[in-house]
Enzyme design. Sequence first.
Site, PDB file in Angstrom:
ATOM      1  N   GLU A 133       0.822  -1.214   0.000  1.00  0.00           N
ATOM      2  CA  GLU A 133       0.000   0.000   0.000  1.00  0.00           C
ATOM      3  C   GLU A 133       0.857   1.267   0.000  1.00  0.00           C
ATOM      4  O   GLU A 133       0.550   2.250   0.674  1.00  0.00           O
ATOM      5  CB  GLU A 133      -0.951  -0.001   1.199  1.00  0.00           C
ATOM      6  CG  GLU A 133      -1.935  -1.166   1.182  1.00  0.00           C
ATOM      7  CD  GLU A 133      -2.804  -1.216   2.423  1.00  0.00           C
ATOM      8  OE1 GLU A 133      -2.381  -0.692   3.483  1.00  0.00           O
ATOM      9  OE2 GLU A 133      -3.895  -1.788   2.345  1.00  0.00           O
TER      10      GLU A 133
ATOM     11  N   GLU B 182      -6.415  -8.634  -0.761  1.00  0.00           N
ATOM     12  CA  GLU B 182      -7.018  -8.592   0.579  1.00  0.00           C
ATOM     13  C   GLU B 182      -8.481  -8.196   0.432  1.00  0.00           C
ATOM     14  O   GLU B 182      -8.781  -7.157  -0.146  1.00  0.00           O
ATOM     15  CB  GLU B 182      -6.327  -7.558   1.479  1.00  0.00           C
ATOM     16  CG  GLU B 182      -4.862  -7.792   1.739  1.00  0.00           C
ATOM     17  CD  GLU B 182      -4.261  -6.663   2.574  1.00  0.00           C
ATOM     18  OE1 GLU B 182      -5.026  -6.007   3.326  1.00  0.00           O
ATOM     19  OE2 GLU B 182      -3.046  -6.440   2.471  1.00  0.00           O
TER      20      GLU B 182
END
Length: 291
Positions: free
Chosen positions: A194, A271
């Site tokens: 991220e 995810e």
Amino acid sequence: MKRWYSRKRVALFVTLTLLFLTVYYVYRRARHRPNDVPTLKLSGREFWMRGRPMRILSGSIHYFRVPDKYWEDRLQKAKAMGLNTVTTYIPWNIHEPSPGVYNFNEMYDVIKFIKEAQKSELNVIVRPGPYICAEWDWGGLPSWLLRDNKMRVRSTYPPFLAAVDRYFDKLLPMLARLQANRGGPIIAFQIENEYGSYGNDVEYMKYLYRGFRRRGIHELLITSENIDGYLNVPSPSADVLPTINGADIPDKFINKYIANMNPEHPLMVTEFWVGWFTSWGEEKKGRRDAR
């Protein structure tokens, strides 16, 4: 005459012996030479593995949060759920608690964990960072980095990259030996985590990418971002697969951004969050289904 015949036999024996040793040496070199062809391949909107289409059904098991005596049990339960893959982060601060001092013992023996996954007939996707998030202290970055008052983590700041290089020089060759194209279970590696939600230094991501390849990582490389992240930083290389994460992933976002970045590649969610932090006094957060 007999002496000449004897010498001829000796010469023939030596020649054949040398020929045999040469062929054997070449065979051994070819057999043990690292394979740089990835096992997990991208073909249109599908993954292919060993000549067959593959759908990755994966769940996460963080070995560093589970006592090692329970690894086999957890992995076999993942297999019984119908999963064919497990993912795990690798926390830098656990494995290098002091500069140049490494810990891969007991429940921090990531190599043992990966081999246990292979015994359970599970593929493995590893996420070695250097930053991992994982709801882990400072995303796994070691606190000793802050001894440098000018430290800028997750950047091209030279002392930070030097620390990353030392750690990856230790870690990545260990993982490289367990790649699927070398007989192991690892089918993919994630670069950072991220990063687009933190910064937009493309050169930093390209540096990490080159570091993976330089250390013998030839299986598929991926990145994982939430919706905002991919608007902030592009993929570091054409052969890195962008993937998405989040709790609510709108179809329009996947179709507009992810599909455009991967016009001929599979769409992958690394995810899918089924819960979130619950602060004191709040109603418990979570989902009971995948809708």
